[in-house]
Scaffold this active site. Sequence first.
Site, PDB file in Angstrom:
ATOM      1  N   ARG A 172       0.842  -1.205   0.000  1.00 43.82           N
ATOM      2  CA  ARG A 172       0.000   0.000   0.000  1.00 43.82           C
ATOM      3  C   ARG A 172       0.873   1.249   0.000  1.00 43.82           C
ATOM      4  O   ARG A 172       1.533   1.554   0.988  1.00 43.82           O
ATOM      5  CB  ARG A 172      -0.931   0.022   1.216  1.00 43.82           C
ATOM      6  CG  ARG A 172      -1.789   1.298   1.243  1.00 43.82           C
ATOM      7  CD  ARG A 172      -3.045   1.182   2.089  1.00 43.82           C
ATOM      8  NE  ARG A 172      -2.788   1.128   3.522  1.00 43.82           N
ATOM      9  CZ  ARG A 172      -3.743   1.239   4.447  1.00 43.82           C
ATOM     10  NH1 ARG A 172      -5.007   1.413   4.078  1.00 43.82           N
ATOM     11  NH2 ARG A 172      -3.443   1.150   5.723  1.00 43.82           N
ATOM     12  N   ASP A 451      -4.399   2.564  13.737  1.00 41.91           N
ATOM     13  CA  ASP A 451      -3.599   3.305  12.774  1.00 41.91           C
ATOM     14  C   ASP A 451      -4.168   4.714  12.675  1.00 41.91           C
ATOM     15  O   ASP A 451      -4.968   5.135  13.509  1.00 41.91           O
ATOM     16  CB  ASP A 451      -3.511   2.592  11.419  1.00 41.91           C
ATOM     17  CG  ASP A 451      -4.837   2.547  10.654  1.00 41.91           C
ATOM     18  OD1 ASP A 451      -5.805   3.219  11.055  1.00 41.91           O
ATOM     19  OD2 ASP A 451      -4.882   1.852   9.623  1.00 41.91           O
TER      20      ASP A 451
END
Length: 541
Positions: A172, A451
């Site tokens: 990612r 996150d």
Amino acid sequence: MSQAAKSASVEGVRILGEIKPEYERVLTPEAIEFVADLERKFGERRLELLAKRAERQKKFDAGELPDFLPETKEIREGDWKIAPIPEDLLDRRVEITGPVDNRKMVINALNSGANSYMTDFEDAAAPTWDNMIGGQLNLMDLWAGTIGFTDPANGKTYDVKPLGERATLIVRPRGWHLDEAHVEVDGRPMSGGMFDFGMYLFHNHANLKKTGSGPYFYLPKMESHLEARLWNDVFTHAEKALGIPVGTARCTILIETLPAAFEMDEILYEMRDHIVGLNCGRWDYIFSYIKRLGKNPNYILPDRSQVVMGDAFLNAYSLLLIKTCHKRGAFAMGGMAAQIPVKGDEEANKAAFAKVLADKEREANNGHDGTWVAHPDLVAVAAEVFGKLPEKNQLARQRQDVHVGQKELLEPHKGERTESGMRECCRVGVQYIEAWLSGRGAVPLYNLMEDAATAEISRTQIWQWLYHGADLSDGRKVTPELFREILDDEMKQLRDTLGDERWTSGRFDEAIKIFDDMATAEECEEFLTLPAYKLLVENEK
């Protein structure tokens, strides 16, 4: 930050980050030229599309609601499919995620028993120069067969299992909104996403071909099919520049913004030669819902803990994603189970695992093809559910019974707004920002692996309640005074818990200021990682 003469051979490019001996393996003149070419060809379009987000937000702030686009109706109603999915991506029933910069975590994730592993340059990684370049080195060593290492703390040796026994790797890169401040092209910071994508593709495509795999990506934070079109053009140009067939690089796109949920067909269509599926990025989706509808009094959400996947707009978006993907021959990936093992408390651990099991059963029953976990110990829990599927995926389940329109995609969750919810936002949001400023993007807090999306939900939730002067369940209004009273009290308790040494050695004062400033700002700012990144870069000087 020291300027590096090493970049002088690439005209118009300055590397502002320190080039340590190992970094020269990543920052070769050829690789820098490759990513600079991407920036020169596509950087302006990226900035224009970010400006379009701001224009669209003005309309939302004025009361306009997101809806399906009339001009793309033919695409939604058309009979078309994406390109066939590569063999090593056909079984993604269990995916694990984690930061790319921690070598041991990368190896453990690859060996976890998951079918695939999303290694992250984005929300689970604080974008320090060392983290970003270190992540590229980890991936280069993986595909060169040299990633094994010995932990100096305990002498334990780590290495990856052979191909076929380990997870398929998916990378990612950063979203369109993030710059790479350490690399300037023609006097302007380049796109963080194009830097991450370009460096990984450039250095590894040849070794990937030898293994029979390919350069696979997860693309985050898109808001429109035009942003997907830009990524598709980047992919195609990069493939042609490297002399590899168009369609070699493949991607899964996270539907984690509210506007993108209304353009899922169009996003799949734009990337039909490169895409394999969509993913329900649930935490960022909640953040986007609050941000995009924040000024509309009809869409004020309750406590974060009450905004769950089985209800209201989250349930509708999940079902529509499954129906849309399967109609086009694309995977519909489920969302993150953020729970992590609770050490020393067997009852709490059982409760956490039970939550994961219930969440995965809901996803599998709805028709998702796979799901995410954040910890190796949860791979077996997810596999217990998705391993029972009769096939490697559920592409055959078309879900023609699902009928989701604008109303369902916007339906707010019901529930209470509480002081306890505000306290959780303050406590979790500040601690995450402090860890991020210290260089850590994946942070265990209160038995969850958090996150950046966690901190974004926390600060936007309080911002929305403050903007509307929302009522708490006990009758009090949310005011700046009440917010700061709670924030101060939570921070005092946190300092008492952590101790003065941990507090003063950390970056809590900066984290508190960012959280306070953004929660009380007149406008809901786009991303907290933008001002936080400036501090991160300043700290590297």
